[in-house]
Scaffold this active site. Structure first.
Site, PDB file in Angstrom:
ATOM      1  N   ARG A  68       0.765  -1.284  -0.134  1.00 19.94           N
ATOM      2  CA  ARG A  68       0.184  -0.098  -0.056  1.00 19.94           C
ATOM      3  C   ARG A  68       0.872   1.267  -0.072  1.00 19.94           C
ATOM      4  O   ARG A  68       0.358   2.327  -0.262  1.00 19.94           O
ATOM      5  CB  ARG A  68      -0.968  -0.072   1.164  1.00 19.94           C
ATOM      6  CG  ARG A  68      -2.060   0.349   0.800  1.00 19.94           C
ATOM      7  CD  ARG A  68      -3.275   0.583   1.781  1.00 19.94           C
ATOM      8  NE  ARG A  68      -3.434  -0.638   2.582  1.00 19.94           N
ATOM      9  CZ  ARG A  68      -3.127  -0.761   3.706  1.00 19.94           C
ATOM     10  NH1 ARG A  68      -2.482   0.239   4.599  1.00 19.94           N
ATOM     11  NH2 ARG A  68      -3.521  -1.859   4.662  1.00 19.94           N
ATOM     12  N   TYR A 122     -13.839  21.670 -13.807  1.00 25.12           N
ATOM     13  CA  TYR A 122     -14.211  20.180 -14.236  1.00 25.12           C
ATOM     14  C   TYR A 122     -15.488  19.772 -13.348  1.00 25.12           C
ATOM     15  O   TYR A 122     -15.445  20.081 -12.119  1.00 25.12           O
ATOM     16  CB  TYR A 122     -12.964  19.317 -13.930  1.00 25.12           C
ATOM     17  CG  TYR A 122     -13.168  17.972 -14.488  1.00 25.12           C
ATOM     18  CD1 TYR A 122     -13.229  17.659 -15.555  1.00 25.12           C
ATOM     19  CD2 TYR A 122     -13.051  17.041 -13.461  1.00 25.12           C
ATOM     20  CE1 TYR A 122     -13.372  16.330 -16.118  1.00 25.12           C
ATOM     21  CE2 TYR A 122     -13.128  15.602 -13.775  1.00 25.12           C
ATOM     22  CZ  TYR A 122     -13.465  15.284 -15.153  1.00 25.12           C
ATOM     23  OH  TYR A 122     -13.610  13.980 -15.547  1.00 25.12           O
ATOM     24  N   ASP A 196      -6.127  22.954 -10.303  1.00 25.44           N
ATOM     25  CA  ASP A 196      -6.323  21.638 -11.582  1.00 25.44           C
ATOM     26  C   ASP A 196      -5.463  22.227 -12.657  1.00 25.44           C
ATOM     27  O   ASP A 196      -5.697  23.169 -13.396  1.00 25.44           O
ATOM     28  CB  ASP A 196      -7.706  21.487 -11.758  1.00 25.44           C
ATOM     29  CG  ASP A 196      -7.779  20.328 -12.593  1.00 25.44           C
ATOM     30  OD1 ASP A 196      -6.925  19.844 -13.442  1.00 25.44           O
ATOM     31  OD2 ASP A 196      -8.686  19.530 -12.429  1.00 25.44           O
ATOM     32  N   LYS A 221      -4.805  11.881 -18.729  1.00 28.34           N
ATOM     33  CA  LYS A 221      -4.807  12.769 -19.996  1.00 28.34           C
ATOM     34  C   LYS A 221      -3.432  12.852 -20.780  1.00 28.34           C
ATOM     35  O   LYS A 221      -3.194  11.977 -21.277  1.00 28.34           O
ATOM     36  CB  LYS A 221      -5.423  14.076 -19.743  1.00 28.34           C
ATOM     37  CG  LYS A 221      -6.826  14.261 -18.733  1.00 28.34           C
ATOM     38  CD  LYS A 221      -7.842  13.512 -19.445  1.00 28.34           C
ATOM     39  CE  LYS A 221      -9.051  13.316 -18.607  1.00 28.34           C
ATOM     40  NZ  LYS A 221      -9.589  14.321 -17.937  1.00 28.34           N
TER      41      LYS A 221
HETATM   42  C1  LIG Z   1     -10.559  14.467 -16.827  1.00 32.39           C
HETATM   43  C2  LIG Z   1     -10.184  15.634 -15.904  1.00 32.39           C
HETATM   44  C3  LIG Z   1      -9.961  15.103 -14.704  1.00 32.39           C
HETATM   45  C4  LIG Z   1     -10.321  13.862 -14.124  1.00 32.39           C
HETATM   46  O1  LIG Z   1      -9.116  12.704 -14.363  1.00 32.39           O
HETATM   47  P1  LIG Z   1      -9.867  11.430 -14.139  1.00 32.39           P
HETATM   48  O2  LIG Z   1      -8.612  10.529 -14.462  1.00 32.39           O
HETATM   49  O3  LIG Z   1     -10.686  11.017 -15.615  1.00 32.39           O
HETATM   50  O4  LIG Z   1     -10.492  10.971 -13.156  1.00 32.39           O
HETATM   51  C5  LIG Z   1      -9.408  16.247 -13.846  1.00 32.39           C
HETATM   52  N1  LIG Z   1      -9.506  17.394 -14.102  1.00 32.39           N
HETATM   53  C6  LIG Z   1      -9.679  17.889 -15.359  1.00 32.39           C
HETATM   54  C7  LIG Z   1      -9.477  19.066 -15.696  1.00 32.39           C
HETATM   55  C8  LIG Z   1      -9.931  16.734 -16.388  1.00 32.39           C
HETATM   56  O5  LIG Z   1     -10.297  17.057 -17.723  1.00 32.39           O
END
Ligand SMILES: *Cc1c(COP(=O)(O)O)cnc(C)c1O
Length: 418
Positions: A68, A122, A196, A221
């Site tokens: 973990r 988001y 973010d 992403k």
């Molecule tokens: C896709 C996304 C997330 C979340 O990511 P996941 O891995 O799909 O949970 C967070 N912030 C932004 C700006 C995103 O586009």
């Protein structure tokens, strides 16, 4: 192999980070591998009971203990992410980007405190605030990120602010706010400042160097980059990192070594992919801005777009993700356009090597400013009309930009004239 690369340019750091000799070699064997191997492990073994006893109480980084707490594959990824952000003390890994957002909220928020979320966050970042966090007694509030005076006034209101979530550029509409100004006001109010940073990533923007405590990144992403990985991370200064780690350990958040190795692989080519995708996206954004079917192109890299000045001032790179708004069309017309595209997949997520197109309706996830903007409202969406409500988000991949433009041309033709 230099182990501390923090004095090097980001391109060099991307190639070298996380490749400590002790993680790429085996005791007693000369040489080693380029990449840290995939350490699949739940159980870590000790030589004797005394070692076991000594390590159990030792929660330091980079120590074998139990699966973990990860093993060298995850440690290498965390170290690499840390070294990519100036001012970072550590990086916490999460099984998705959403888990990174939830993990951040849970690490800093306490019952009764206010959680200020940018109106263009988001969508799940909003929903976790008004759902899970509210159930825990947190008070979620939203603000217009382009209205500094309004934000200052909100911060001055009564009630302790636990955290402020920024996102630059925002999701779906891509305005770039003044991160240093907002962060300074939020810090003055005693809040943790989270940003973010998934759109730009560490090669395009450095939130910690612009006054934030934590930089949230959906590695799903750009860092994964190949549409086959789910992961998230928060890169943080010391004060936030300690809280993140404690909370993540209590929640049992862990990422698999196979996924960590994929993320490390993606990281090595991050900068060149984003450079190419940005170049293509700008060409496509410029093409779309000349079309009579298009009411607005929401791409921060484009001259005149909302927040372009801030992007120019604070960012060192962009990416292939932006939106455009159809002029006076309905949802059926939008679907005709998207369905006609040959080179764009239709699906969620973004940041992969392949292009995607998605119908988006920003109005469904705004509470401070309405979408489409009402007449005369001005601001970031100046020039848009009530009938300009249907938008398409494009994630530009590594295909030839000319081919993508030709595809969009035939999509626009398939949509038809008004
Ligand atoms: C896709 C996304 C997330 C979340 O990511 P996941 O891995 O799909 O949970 C967070 N912030 C932004 C700006 C995103 O586009």
């Amino acid at each position: 192999m230099a182990e501390d690369t923090s004095d090097k340019q980001i391109a060099t750091r991307l190639a070298t980070a996380g490749r400590r000799r002790q993680w790429t070699s085996a005791p007693g064997l000369p040489g080693g591998t380029v990449n840290p191997p995939v350490w699949r492990a739940s159980t870590h073994l000790y030589d004797n009971c005394a070692d076991l006893k000594a390590e159990v109480g030792n929660n330091a980084e980079g120590r074998f203990y139990y699966g973990r707490r990860g093993a060298p594959t995850q440690w290498a990824l965390a170290e690499a992410l840390t070294s990519l952000e100036d001012g970072a003390f550590g990086a916490m890994l999460y099984p998705s980007g959403v888990a990174a957002i939830t993990g951040s909220y849970l690490a800093v928020m306490r019952p009764g405190q206010r959680l200020l979320i940018t109106d263009n966050a988001y969508d799940p970042s909003r929903n976790i605030g008004t759902g899970l966090m509210k159930n825990f007694g947190v008070v979620p509030e939203f603000f217009d990120p382009m209205d500094i005076d309004g934000f200052r006034a909100l911060c001055a209101q009564e009630g302790k602010i636990g955290a402020v979530l920024l996102e630059a550029p925002g999701s779906l509409t891509f305005e770039v706010c003044d991160v240093p100004a907002l962060a300074a006001i939020a810090r003055e109010a005693g809040a943790f400042v989270l940003c973010d940073n998934t759109w730009a990533g560490p090669t395009g923007f450095q939130p910690l160097a612009h006054g934030c405590d934590g930089s949230i990144n959906a590695l799903t992403k750009h860092v994964g980059g190949h549409s086959d990985l789910m992961m998230g991370a928060v890169t943080a200064n010391e004060r936030l990192y300690r809280r993140l780690r404690r909370t993540a350990q209590q929640l049992g958040q862990v990422v698999s070594p196979d996924d960590a190795a994929l993320a490390l692989r993606g990281l090595r080519t991050l900068r060149v992919r984003l450079k190419q995708e940005s170049e293509s996206a700008l060409a496509i954004a410029q093409f779309l801005s000349t079309r009579e079917e298009v009411a607005a192109v929401l791409c921060p890299m484009l001259e005149g777009a909302p927040g372009h000045d801030m992007w120019n001032r604070d960012f060192t790179g962009g990416c292939g993700l932006f939106s455009f708004v159809l002029k006076g069309r309905d949802a059926d017309a939008r679907a005709r356009l998207i369905d006609a595209l040959q080179l764009f997949g239709i699906g969620y997520s973004w940041g992969g090597f392949e292009s995607l197109a998605l119908p988006v309706d920003p109005g469904t996830c705004r509470s401070v400013r309405s979408w489409p903007p009402s007449h005369g409202e001005g601001g970031a969406w100046d020039g848009l009309d009530e009938s300009d409500r249907f938008a398409i988000r494009l994630s530009i991949g590594l295909e030839d930009a000319g081919d993508l433009i030709a595809d969009l041309k035939q999509g626009l033709a398939a949509m038809g004239a008004i």
